[in-house]
Design a protein around this motif. Structure first.
Motif, PDB file in Angstrom:
ATOM      1  N   GLU A  76      -5.074  -5.992   1.106  1.00 55.08           N
ATOM      2  CA  GLU A  76      -4.419  -6.461   2.316  1.00 55.08           C
ATOM      3  C   GLU A  76      -3.429  -7.596   2.043  1.00 55.08           C
ATOM      4  OE1 GLU A  76      -7.538  -5.835   1.950  1.00 55.08           O
ATOM      5  OE2 GLU A  76      -8.358  -4.710   3.636  1.00 55.08           O
ATOM      6  N   GLU A  77      -3.806  -8.541   1.192  1.00 58.54           N
ATOM      7  CA  GLU A  77      -2.927  -9.670   0.907  1.00 58.54           C
ATOM      8  C   GLU A  77      -1.674  -9.221   0.153  1.00 58.54           C
ATOM      9  OE1 GLU A  77      -5.329 -12.456  -1.152  1.00 58.54           O
ATOM     10  OE2 GLU A  77      -6.297 -13.229   0.658  1.00 58.54           O
ATOM     11  N   GLN A  78      -1.829  -8.254  -0.752  1.00 56.17           N
ATOM     12  CA  GLN A  78      -0.669  -7.744  -1.473  1.00 56.17           C
ATOM     13  C   GLN A  78       0.277  -7.003  -0.540  1.00 56.17           C
ATOM     14  OE1 GLN A  78      -3.064  -5.611  -4.376  1.00 56.17           O
ATOM     15  NE2 GLN A  78      -2.236  -6.871  -6.028  1.00 56.17           N
ATOM     16  N   VAL A  79      -0.273  -6.291   0.425  1.00 59.38           N
ATOM     17  CA  VAL A  79       0.552  -5.588   1.406  1.00 59.38           C
ATOM     18  C   VAL A  79       1.426  -6.580   2.156  1.00 59.38           C
ATOM     19  CG1 VAL A  79       0.488  -4.373   3.606  1.00 59.38           C
ATOM     20  CG2 VAL A  79      -0.905  -3.571   1.717  1.00 59.38           C
ATOM     21  N   VAL A  80       0.841  -7.672   2.609  1.00 58.55           N
ATOM     22  CA  VAL A  80       1.599  -8.692   3.331  1.00 58.55           C
ATOM     23  C   VAL A  80       2.710  -9.248   2.444  1.00 58.55           C
ATOM     24  CG1 VAL A  80       1.493 -10.972   4.390  1.00 58.55           C
ATOM     25  CG2 VAL A  80      -0.319  -9.311   4.839  1.00 58.55           C
ATOM     26  N   ALA A  81       2.383  -9.549   1.179  1.00 60.43           N
ATOM     27  CA  ALA A  81       3.373 -10.124   0.264  1.00 60.43           C
ATOM     28  C   ALA A  81       4.548  -9.178   0.049  1.00 60.43           C
ATOM     29  CB  ALA A  81       2.709 -10.463  -1.071  1.00 60.43           C
ATOM     30  N   VAL A  82       4.255  -7.891  -0.200  1.00 57.89           N
ATOM     31  CA  VAL A  82       5.319  -6.920  -0.472  1.00 57.89           C
ATOM     32  C   VAL A  82       6.188  -6.701   0.760  1.00 57.89           C
ATOM     33  CG1 VAL A  82       5.780  -4.503  -1.001  1.00 57.89           C
ATOM     34  CG2 VAL A  82       4.063  -5.748  -2.313  1.00 57.89           C
ATOM     35  N   VAL A  83       5.555  -6.511   1.911  1.00 60.36           N
ATOM     36  CA  VAL A  83       6.298  -6.199   3.131  1.00 60.36           C
ATOM     37  C   VAL A  83       7.179  -7.374   3.555  1.00 60.36           C
ATOM     38  CG1 VAL A  83       6.047  -5.732   5.600  1.00 60.36           C
ATOM     39  CG2 VAL A  83       4.674  -4.471   3.944  1.00 60.36           C
ATOM     40  N   VAL A  84       6.629  -8.580   3.547  1.00 60.33           N
ATOM     41  CA  VAL A  84       7.416  -9.747   3.935  1.00 60.33           C
ATOM     42  C   VAL A  84       8.552  -9.989   2.943  1.00 60.33           C
ATOM     43  CG1 VAL A  84       7.363 -12.240   4.270  1.00 60.33           C
ATOM     44  CG2 VAL A  84       5.530 -10.826   5.202  1.00 60.33           C
ATOM     45  N   ALA A  85       8.276  -9.840   1.638  1.00 56.47           N
ATOM     46  CA  ALA A  85       9.317 -10.063   0.630  1.00 56.47           C
ATOM     47  C   ALA A  85      10.476  -9.087   0.817  1.00 56.47           C
ATOM     48  CB  ALA A  85       8.724  -9.933  -0.770  1.00 56.47           C
ATOM     49  N   LEU A  86      10.179  -7.814   1.044  1.00 55.68           N
ATOM     50  CA  LEU A  86      11.238  -6.817   1.199  1.00 55.68           C
ATOM     51  C   LEU A  86      12.075  -7.059   2.451  1.00 55.68           C
ATOM     52  CD1 LEU A  86       9.381  -3.549   0.119  1.00 55.68           C
ATOM     53  CD2 LEU A  86      11.267  -4.675  -1.075  1.00 55.68           C
ATOM     54  N   GLN A  87      11.465  -7.611   3.491  1.00 57.53           N
ATOM     55  CA  GLN A  87      12.198  -7.826   4.731  1.00 57.53           C
ATOM     56  C   GLN A  87      12.992  -9.122   4.752  1.00 57.53           C
ATOM     57  OE1 GLN A  87       9.994  -6.216   8.486  1.00 57.53           O
ATOM     58  NE2 GLN A  87       8.394  -6.884   7.083  1.00 57.53           N
ATOM     59  N   PRO A 112      -2.366   3.829   2.370  1.00 59.93           N
ATOM     60  CA  PRO A 112      -3.409   4.386   3.245  1.00 59.93           C
ATOM     61  C   PRO A 112      -3.180   3.923   4.683  1.00 59.93           C
ATOM     62  CG  PRO A 112      -4.364   3.377   1.292  1.00 59.93           C
ATOM     63  CD  PRO A 112      -2.912   3.006   1.293  1.00 59.93           C
ATOM     64  N   ARG A 113      -3.676   4.692   5.627  1.00 58.17           N
ATOM     65  CA  ARG A 113      -3.432   4.396   7.040  1.00 58.17           C
ATOM     66  C   ARG A 113      -3.893   2.992   7.419  1.00 58.17           C
ATOM     67  NH1 ARG A 113      -5.364   8.931  11.061  1.00 58.17           N
ATOM     68  NH2 ARG A 113      -3.826   9.986   9.735  1.00 58.17           N
ATOM     69  N   ARG A 114      -5.011   2.557   6.863  1.00 61.50           N
ATOM     70  CA  ARG A 114      -5.552   1.238   7.212  1.00 61.50           C
ATOM     71  C   ARG A 114      -4.581   0.131   6.783  1.00 61.50           C
ATOM     72  NH1 ARG A 114      -8.130  -2.326   4.064  1.00 61.50           N
ATOM     73  NH2 ARG A 114      -8.278  -0.804   2.387  1.00 61.50           N
ATOM     74  N   LEU A 115      -4.023   0.237   5.566  1.00 64.05           N
ATOM     75  CA  LEU A 115      -3.096  -0.778   5.094  1.00 64.05           C
ATOM     76  C   LEU A 115      -1.739  -0.663   5.780  1.00 64.05           C
ATOM     77  CD1 LEU A 115      -3.833  -0.937   1.270  1.00 64.05           C
ATOM     78  CD2 LEU A 115      -4.761  -2.323   3.118  1.00 64.05           C
ATOM     79  N   ARG A 116      -1.402   0.538   6.227  1.00 61.26           N
ATOM     80  CA  ARG A 116      -0.133   0.711   6.928  1.00 61.26           C
ATOM     81  C   ARG A 116      -0.144  -0.065   8.244  1.00 61.26           C
ATOM     82  NH1 ARG A 116       1.229   6.756   7.648  1.00 61.26           N
ATOM     83  NH2 ARG A 116       0.836   6.615   5.398  1.00 61.26           N
TER      84      ARG A 116
END
Length: 317
Positions: A76-87, A112-116
């Protein structure tokens, strides 16, 4: 207990950091035994991942070069980092907006749907501050050229006369959404800091150089403490300047974005900056707690007198 496949993916995610992790540490983080960790390591090897044993003190396992391409395994924390960085990258780097959008769509598609759902919760719009950062973010091609020379440790040439300066590019530093190159100037035999922007013209030479030790404090401190680093005055509605009885290196470290510091001598510097109002600009100058001379323009001098009256009244209240 997680299934073998789930544990193997978690183990792979831990190893993709490149660090060497001990069996005891992996067992603790996976909530299992060291024997199970060894079995999961064998599972990854059978799938084509180059998991190497590391012997001796501090030994364990690490993911070696080669082998299969790891799948996208994010928590979950990596998802936040990647998404915020790309935006938000487009606020500090220009020319990669379309690539950012495509990369974000690709990353989201394989989640996965949960992380999406977690990723979608961090949909943001980054708006650069036009007042604080007067020059637009540097083009991606400029950063790519300079960054490639830094990585390959190859000299850069400053275009100009026949004997144009040669620079040893050592580090790229991003500070307050501004990009700087920290380099050794072979002509002046000193460290220099260059602000990267639209007009940056540095030519790769393909000539290698040896890395040299940095001054104490590292690249970040060197950039912050350098006054002559190519900063530009932001186009605030009210801009002014004053000479402070402080060293340029000290003022450069604490001056707001969009300010310009010019050395007068070893103990004084001229600071130019801006604000929404003259009284606000006078307040910014007082934050340095220094005597001021050569205050320009007259509107700033008048605002300093007004601020002095307010402060004097407050002190005797």
């Amino acid at each position: 207990m997680p299934s073998t496949s789930a544990r193997a993916l978690s183990l792979l995610s831990m190893l993709t950091t490149g660090a060497t992790l001990g069996g005891e540490e992996l067992a603790r983080r996976l909530g299992t035994s060291r024997r199970t960790v060894r079995r999961d390591v064998e599972t990854l090897r059978e799938l084509g991942y180059a998991v190497e044993p590391v012997t001796g003190a501090g030994g364990g396992y690490r993911l070696g070069p080669g082998g299969a391409l790891p799948p996208l395994v994010l928590d979950e924390e990596q998802v936040v980092a990647v998404v915020v960085a790309l935006q938000t990258t487009s606020s500090v780097l220009r020319g990669i907006e379309d690539a950012n959008r495509r990369a974000l769509a690709t990353v989201r598609q394989v989640m996965p749907r949960r992380l999406r759902r977690d990723a979608d919760a961090f949909t943001v719009t980054a708006v650069p501050n036009q007042w604080e950062f007067p020059a637009p973010p540097p083009p991606a091609d400029v950063v790519r050229t300079v960054g490639g020379a830094v990585r390959r440790r190859e000299l850069l040439r400053v275009p100009g006369p026949e004997r144009s300066p040669l620079l040893e590019p050592h580090h790229l530093v991003v500070w307050a959404a501004r990009w700087y190159l920290l380099a050794w100037d072979r002509t002046g035999e000193d460290w220099v800091v260059l602000r990267l922007g639209e007009d940056t013209a540095l030519e790769p030479t393909g000539v290698p150089f040896r890395e040299r030790p940095l001054p104490e404090g590292g690249p970040g401190a060197l950039v912050q403490g350098t006054a002559d680093r190519g900063d530009r005055l932001a186009p605030w509605p009210c801009t002014g300047s004053a000479v402070l009885d402080l060293p340029a290196e000290l003022v450069a470290r604490f001056a707001p974005g969009g300010a310009v510091v010019r050395r007068v001598d070893g103990c004084r510097c001229e600071l130019s900056m801006g604000a929404w109002s003259w009284i606000g600009l006078a307040g910014l100058f007082t934050t340095f707690g220094s005597p001021m001379t050569q205050v320009q323009p007259v509107q700033l001098r008048d605002a300093c007198a007004t601020a002095a009256g307010h402060l004097s009244a407050a002190a005797h209240d």
